[in-house]
Design a protein around this motif. Structure first.
Motif, mmCIF file in Angstrom:
data_model
loop_
_atom_site.group_PDB
_atom_site.id
_atom_site.type_symbol
_atom_site.label_atom_id
_atom_site.label_comp_id
_atom_site.label_asym_id
_atom_site.label_seq_id
_atom_site.Cartn_x
_atom_site.Cartn_y
_atom_site.Cartn_z
ATOM 1 N N PHE A 60 0.816 -1.207 0.000
ATOM 2 C CA PHE A 60 0.000 0.000 0.000
ATOM 3 C C PHE A 60 0.852 1.262 0.000
ATOM 4 O O PHE A 60 0.449 2.308 0.494
ATOM 5 C CB PHE A 60 -0.934 0.005 1.215
ATOM 6 C CG PHE A 60 -1.765 -1.244 1.351
ATOM 7 C CD1 PHE A 60 -2.639 -1.618 0.347
ATOM 8 C CD2 PHE A 60 -1.666 -2.061 2.474
ATOM 9 C CE1 PHE A 60 -3.414 -2.768 0.452
ATOM 10 C CE2 PHE A 60 -2.427 -3.204 2.594
ATOM 11 C CZ PHE A 60 -3.307 -3.569 1.581
ATOM 12 N N ILE A 72 -1.912 5.136 3.207
ATOM 13 C CA ILE A 72 -2.242 3.808 2.688
ATOM 14 C C ILE A 72 -2.911 3.978 1.326
ATOM 15 O O ILE A 72 -3.944 4.626 1.204
ATOM 16 C CB ILE A 72 -3.182 3.061 3.658
ATOM 17 C CG1 ILE A 72 -2.490 2.868 5.007
ATOM 18 C CG2 ILE A 72 -3.622 1.727 3.070
ATOM 19 C CD1 ILE A 72 -3.405 2.373 6.109
ATOM 20 N N VAL A 93 -4.444 1.950 -1.934
ATOM 21 C CA VAL A 93 -4.918 0.652 -2.422
ATOM 22 C C VAL A 93 -4.990 0.721 -3.946
ATOM 23 O O VAL A 93 -5.963 1.217 -4.508
ATOM 24 C CB VAL A 93 -6.290 0.293 -1.827
ATOM 25 C CG1 VAL A 93 -6.671 -1.138 -2.217
ATOM 26 C CG2 VAL A 93 -6.279 0.438 -0.313
#
Length: 474
Positions: free
Chosen positions: A83, A433, A435
């Motif tokens: 990530f 983070i 994704v």
């Protein structure tokens, strides 16, 4: 065919088959190991020869060395739990296409160099424009990444603005030219700043546009512009995922004669999803855009996308002449970017889009957004602080204070269940983070969130883990 060439061909095909087998084994094992390499694997890198040998080494031995020493020390960026840095994974069709395209080894600079590469390049570029919701009259071309795409568009914008002002750039260059002004979001990505410098635009020419607590430019505090102004906005803040208010800003800039460029390395792909495109509403009004295939589209590295509203503004800046070149082709890749010789990046983009179609690309975008929302929910439920409302595929989270946040970051990276990087947001340390890998599953999000919270709890500061899963999205 000579015996020598026949033998070389056999050796080459045999090695390619072996490489494909090793690559397949690497892919199959990527989920069985930690995201970051072990200390042992890193130490084994010392076994790579540092000095160039006098004599040859059999190619099979070189391939084995690459796999046995190199593969274990790679970062498992395509295993579903990486990530960091908004790095995309690799779509299966694109990965397979890359193997075949590597064997083709086509130079996509001119159509005559590779009719196949030229055709797939043109189709893939047109499909990208359709998916992103951009006008069909604009032009798109592939390059090495969004940094080069930003530079290409900024140079085209610079030249177009000076041309409108009556300056003959081809003859006189930049020396003595009318001074351009740049207005850039204070949150603009570092690659754009790098591109400005490469384009000969100094910091004294740049005015900063203030942003809100989500990283979006504030319309009411936007600096004045004129017909010598280049405005730099972004789709998808690299920390928060939020985008600038294009619908309010772009018409205002155009009314003064300015040029608007949008850095949309990953965020521009929100336009490919019916449920997410409202987050980039109005982005189609810009004059140029930069994006990536190797982020959210999950093509292999490297693949950037240059997009310009007026094809002639791009061609005029990037065109070249040589006696040995055929000037009759309608679309020439080397006249749409900085590179002349270039690999056929359009092949892999075509493979992703051909295999997924409109619905498949939209599903890929939505799936990442759902995973990011679930990650944010789980971390927030455990007591962590989400610093900006989750948007697109980004989560910005903080654990108590700077010291604790840095300690959690270090512990997570050492744990190797997943990998996330650090950043600074509004003067405070945070974990970012991203994704971007389409192979990420709901189970990966659960395992990663649990690992992050486990690393935090070891400090004795975090409450018990909640199992909320409101946004689970397989």
């Amino acid at each position: 065919m000579s015996l020598h060439s026949h033998g070389v061909g056999q050796q080459k095909s045999s090695l390619v088959l072996e490489a494909a087998q090793r690559a397949a084994a690497y892919i199959e094992s990527s989920r069985e190991r930690g995201v970051f390499p072990t200390e042992e694997a890193l130490a084994d890198l010392k076994s790579f020869p540092r000095e160039l040998r006098d004599g040859p080494v059999p190619a099979g031995e070189v391939l084995a060395m690459l796999d046995e020493l190199g593969s274990p020390a790679t970062v498992a960026a395509t295993g579903g739990r990486y990530f960091g840095f908004v790095n995309g994974g690799t779509d299966p069709a694109a990965a397979a296409a890359a193997v075949l395209a590597g064997a083709w080894d086509q130079n996509a600079a001119l159509p005559v160099m590779s009719p196949t590469a030229a055709l797939l390049d043109e189709i893939a570029a047109r499909w990208c424009l359709q998916l992103l919701g951009l006008p069909e009259t604009v032009v798109a071309a592939f390059c090495s990444g969004a940094t080069i795409a930003n530079l290409t568009c900024i140079v085209a914008a610079r030249d177009a603005l000076l041309r409108r002002a009556g300056w003959d750039l081809d003859r006189y260059g930049l020396a003595g030219s009318p001074p351009l002004r740049v207005v850039a979001s204070e949150e603009i990505h570092a690659s754009v700043s790098k591109a400005l410098r490469a384009a000969g635009i100094g910091t004294a020419q740049v005015a900063s546009a203030p942003t809100d607590d989500r990283g979006r430019v504030l319309v009411e505090r936007f600096p004045p512009v004129d017909d010598l102004t280049l405005v730099l906005l972004q789709a998808g803040n690299v920390n928060t995922g939020h985008s600038d208010p294009f619908g309010a800003l772009i018409p205002m800039v155009h009314s003064k004669g300015g040029w608007v460029h949008v850095d949309g390395a990953f965020g521009l792909w929100a336009g490919a999803s019916p449920s997410q495109r409202h987050l980039v509403e109005g982005v189609d009004l810009a004059d140029s855009w930069a994006s990536d295939g190797h982020k959210w589209l999950n093509t292999p590295y490297d693949c950037g996308i240059v997009i310009c509203r007026d094809p002639e503004n791009l061609r005029r800046t990037m065109a070249f002449q040589a006696a040995y070149l055929d000037g009759d082709a309608r679309r020439v890749a080397s006249e749409l970017g900085l590179q002349m010789s270039q690999r056929a990046r359009g092949v892999e983009v075509w493979a992703v889009l051909a295999s997924r179609g409109r619905a498949g690309v939209a599903e890929m975008i939505d799936r990442s957004c759902g995973h990011a929302a679930r990650m944010a929910d789980m971390l927030e439920a455990a007591g962590a602080q989400i610093l900006a409302p989750q948007a697109l595929n980004q989560v910005l989270v903080r654990f108590d204070d700077d010291e604790t946040t840095d300690a959690v970051l270090a512990a997570v990276q050492e744990d190797r269940t997943c990998w996330a990087g650090g950043t600074v947001w509004r003067g405070r340390r945070a974990m970012r983070i991203s994704v971007c890998d389409d192979s990420t599953t709901a189970d990966d999000i659960t395992a990663a969130a649990q690992a992050i919270i486990r690393c935090w709890k070891r400090r004795g500061d975090a409450p018990a883990l909640s199992t909320r899963s409101d946004h689970a999205h397989e």
